[in-house]
Design a protein around this motif. Structure first.
Motif, short mmCIF file in Angstrom:
data_model
loop_
_atom_site.label_atom_id
_atom_site.label_comp_id
_atom_site.label_asym_id
_atom_site.label_seq_id
_atom_site.Cartn_x
_atom_site.Cartn_y
_atom_site.Cartn_z
N ALA A 33 0.62 -1.17 0.01
CA ALA A 33 0.08 0.20 0.10
C ALA A 33 0.86 1.33 -0.01
O ALA A 33 1.84 1.22 0.72
N THR A 34 0.44 2.30 -0.94
CA THR A 34 1.16 3.44 -0.88
C THR A 34 0.50 4.77 -0.49
O THR A 34 0.67 5.67 -0.51
N GLY A 35 -1.10 4.54 -0.23
CA GLY A 35 -1.78 5.44 -0.18
C GLY A 35 -3.32 5.06 -0.30
O GLY A 35 -3.42 4.03 -0.76
N VAL A 36 -4.13 6.07 -0.41
CA VAL A 36 -5.60 5.76 -0.57
C VAL A 36 -5.89 6.99 -1.72
O VAL A 36 -5.58 7.98 -1.82
N THR A 37 -7.16 6.48 -2.45
CA THR A 37 -7.93 7.34 -3.31
C THR A 37 -9.29 7.70 -2.45
O THR A 37 -10.09 6.61 -1.96
N TYR A 38 -9.73 9.01 -2.31
CA TYR A 38 -10.93 9.02 -1.74
C TYR A 38 -11.84 10.21 -2.55
O TYR A 38 -11.28 10.85 -3.48
N ALA A 49 -4.25 10.47 -1.78
CA ALA A 49 -3.26 10.82 -0.79
C ALA A 49 -2.33 9.72 -0.58
O ALA A 49 -2.59 8.54 -0.50
N THR A 50 -0.70 10.04 -0.61
CA THR A 50 0.11 8.95 -0.28
C THR A 50 0.43 9.01 0.91
O THR A 50 0.30 9.95 1.81
N ALA A 51 0.91 7.85 1.54
CA ALA A 51 1.25 7.73 3.00
C ALA A 51 2.54 6.61 3.23
O ALA A 51 2.51 5.81 2.14
N ARG A 52 3.22 6.89 4.04
CA ARG A 52 4.20 5.83 4.38
C ARG A 52 3.77 4.47 4.87
O ARG A 52 4.26 3.61 4.73
N PHE A 53 2.49 4.74 5.69
CA PHE A 53 1.73 3.64 6.41
C PHE A 53 0.30 3.85 6.02
O PHE A 53 -0.02 5.02 5.86
N VAL A 54 -0.55 2.88 5.72
CA VAL A 54 -1.98 2.76 5.47
C VAL A 54 -2.68 1.94 6.27
O VAL A 54 -2.28 0.85 6.35
#
Length: 105
Positions: A33-38, A49-54
């Motif tokens: 996982a690299t992020g979420v689409t909302y 939105a990208t994130a180091r942890f999801v």
């Protein structure tokens, strides 16, 4: 301190209200996982939105919906769906709270 307070104090936290997650984005090489689409509730815009942890911490049904929507070349049936089990054997948890006074005896 409470978890959200500690996260906010770190400077690496942003609370996005009115955001309905549609899918988890993954790296094509690793599958991680690299992020979420909302979908932004106010503008209806799709935002990634990208994130180091999801962390997926939705309700039972919403978690399954998000995982099954998270398709890619590496996860053609949805993230975590190599077995075909997501969406089966569900058990949601209901919380009921009653507040009131009992008469003194």
């Amino acid at each position: 301190p409470p978890p959200l307070t500690a996260a906010h104090a770190s400077g690496h936290f942003e609370l996005r209200s009115g955001a309905v997650v549609s899918r988890i984005e993954t790296d094509p090489q690793t599958g991680l996982a690299t992020g979420v689409t909302y979908v932004d509730d106010a503008t209806r815009a799709h935002v990634t939105a990208t994130a180091r942890f999801v962390v997926l911490a939705a309700s039972t049904i919403e978690s399954v919906r998000i995982l099954l929507n998270s398709t890619s070349a590496r996860h053609p049936r949805g993230l975590g769906n190599s077995s075909g089990n997501p969406g089966r054997y569900l058990a949601d948890h209901l919380v009921i709270i009653r507040v009131g006074r009992l008469p003194e005896i």
